[in-house]
Design a protein around this motif. Structure first.
Motif, mmCIF file in Angstrom:
data_model
loop_
_atom_site.group_PDB
_atom_site.id
_atom_site.type_symbol
_atom_site.label_atom_id
_atom_site.label_comp_id
_atom_site.label_asym_id
_atom_site.label_seq_id
_atom_site.Cartn_x
_atom_site.Cartn_y
_atom_site.Cartn_z
ATOM 1 N N ASN A 81 -5.942 51.222 7.400
ATOM 2 C CA ASN A 81 -5.411 52.068 8.479
ATOM 3 C C ASN A 81 -3.778 52.330 8.083
ATOM 4 O OD1 ASN A 81 -7.860 52.053 9.515
ATOM 5 N ND2 ASN A 81 -6.960 51.528 11.779
ATOM 6 N N ARG A 139 -8.727 55.238 13.520
ATOM 7 C CA ARG A 139 -8.500 55.772 11.986
ATOM 8 C C ARG A 139 -9.231 57.078 11.940
ATOM 9 N NH1 ARG A 139 -12.045 52.172 7.677
ATOM 10 N NH2 ARG A 139 -10.197 50.862 8.472
ATOM 11 N N SER A 142 -6.240 59.465 11.966
ATOM 12 C CA SER A 142 -5.242 59.347 10.975
ATOM 13 C C SER A 142 -5.990 59.706 9.592
ATOM 14 C CB SER A 142 -4.794 57.912 10.862
ATOM 15 O OG SER A 142 -5.687 57.107 10.940
#
Length: 451
Positions: A81, A139, A142
């Motif tokens: 991450n 995640r 992102s």
């Protein structure tokens, strides 16, 4: 890159890396259990390949399997991450620089690298991003954003340097990975249009369409694939049945305004604020978004393309898909992640333009950047600590959402797992007091009392 320019590029990465070191102590939380810990389809490669084309978000699940099968356990999830977040920070720096370079006179020449540095610093270090970085299943936001920005960067390089491989192969491939990570990445072709309108090198609509034709062809293919895929179609029908268009629009206005308030008041960050009611057409939240839209209009009128682009980027990622397709939770901090570049880009460019109008702009800029690093970094470190245990996360949540029965139920369960039965009972009962029909808390209370 010269030494001074390299420092501008590396400083945000160093600040982000330091601020997120304590994220590695985070544990699995909330959706992590359903999506990863109790999900056998991501716990071995054979199970992953068996499920790959039947489920949704295949590349996201690929990364879960990659981390789960790693010998380092939960550490690998956090390392992955953070690596994704650092890649996004680098892409934000590069794209901001490309945008400002492509529009001479927008900021002074000596302010180009400071503006890109400040944008990357705000994007990477603001604590609103922690939910997409420290919360493991955050995640999805992102990682999708990384592929989204990388596809845009490949497109910009491909059109600027006439590299057909980047333009017609690499950028579309990254677009596919983006959508295979999270469906909201489908907006990428519209982002390409926005880039051309604000920072393109000219050539007219015909050239822009020619450069983007592969992306738009993939857009059509992906839409068709989603409609034909049974799981996606089921989720789509479920979402469309959640609420009507007007109710959803007013709810999203409330959600978007709330996230903007988290940008300026990071102490309000909350993993589960509960259901947000739709606001009225003449509410403060609606007025705030109308003022933001008015700023975009001023940017277009004054030919401040950086202002127009930044605000339109925010609306593209916060409103378009979410208004058309309702989601269960009106707002989550991680949903701001892909929209963040637009707001931070507009704010950073404005601040840098102002600072460099005066003598000593570089020194003032460094002082501002250091102050922001200390303040935002401190908030981020503190927010990361909340993810160190389930009890800490849900105690923080109920403090900020005292009327959310789901948060009290989750806190009670966290207490129960640690053997704190009296505290768990109090939390479950409080959830029932808020909502007597909340079945999860009632069932948990029965299990606790041995019924």
């Amino acid at each position: 890159m010269k030494t001074g320019r390299a420092a501008y590029a590396l400083a945000p990465l160093a600040a982000v890396l330091i601020a997120y070191l304590n994220s590695f102590w985070g544990v699995f939380q909330l959706d992590d259990f359903n999506v990863i810990v109790f999900n056998p389809s991501v716990q071995s490669w054979s199970a992953f390949w068996q499920e790959c084309f039947h489920g949704i978000r295949p590349f996201l699940k690929f990364t879960y399997t990659l981390c789960w099968t790693s010998p380092t356990g939960v550490f690998s999830f956090h390392a992955f991450n953070l690596a994704v977040h650092l890649a996004c920070v680098s892409l934000v720096f590069s794209l901001t620089l490309s945008f400002l370079r492509g529009r001479p006179g927008m900021v002074p020449e000596e302010a180009l690298y400071p503006a890109a540095c400040l944008t990357a610093l705000l994007f990477g270090l603001h604590p609103i991003q922690t939910e997409a970085v420290t919360y493991i299943t955050g995640r999805s936001a992102s990682l999708m954003t990384m592929f989204y920005l990388a596809s845009l960067a490949a497109y910009v390089k491909g059109t600027g340097e006439k590299r057909r491989l980047r333009l017609y192969v690499l950028s579309p491939l990254l677009f596919l990975l983006c959508v295979a990570t999270k469906e909201t990445g489908i907006t990428l072709p519209f982002a390409l249009v926005l880039w051309e309108a604000c920072a393109g090198q000219g050539g007219g609509v015909r050239k822009a369409f020619r450069d983007q034709r592969v992306h738009w062809a993939l857009f059509a293919v992906v839409i068709g694939a989603v409609l034909m895929h049974p799981r996606y179609r089921l989720l789509l029908l479920y979402s469309l049945d959640l609420r009507g268009f007007e109710e959803n629009l007013l709810g999203q206005i409330n959600g978007a305004a709330r996230l903007l308030s988290h940008v300026v008041m990071p102490g309000r960050l909350n993993i589960d604020p509960g259901a947000l009611s739709p606001v009225g057409w003449f509410s403060v939240q609606t007025l705030a978004l109308c003022c933001l839209a008015a700023l975009a209009a001023i940017g277009m009128w004054k030919k401040w393309s950086w202002l127009f682009f930044g605000i339109l980027w925010f609306f593209l990622h916060m409103m378009v898909v979410n208004v058309l397709i309702p989601r269960i939770d009106t707002v989550s901090d991680r949903h701001f992640y892909p929209a963040a570049w637009g707001i931070f880009f507009a704010a950073s460019t404005a601040m840098t333009w102002f600072l460099f109008r005066f003598r000593g702009g570089t020194r003032t800029f460094i002082a501002l950047a250091l102050c922001l690093t200390i303040v935002l970094g401190g908030y981020t470190v503190a927010r990361n600590r909340v993810y160190h245990s389930e009890i800490a996360l849900w105690e923080d949540t109920v403090r900020k959402s005292p009327g959310n029965p789901r948060a009290f139920n989750n806190l009670g369960y966290a207490y129960f797992l640690k053997g704190r039965k009296d505290d768990a009972r109090k939390a479950y009962r409080h959830a029932m007091e808020i909502d007597p029909a909340f079945e999860h808390a009632g069932n948990n209370l029965k299990v606790l009392d041995g019924h």
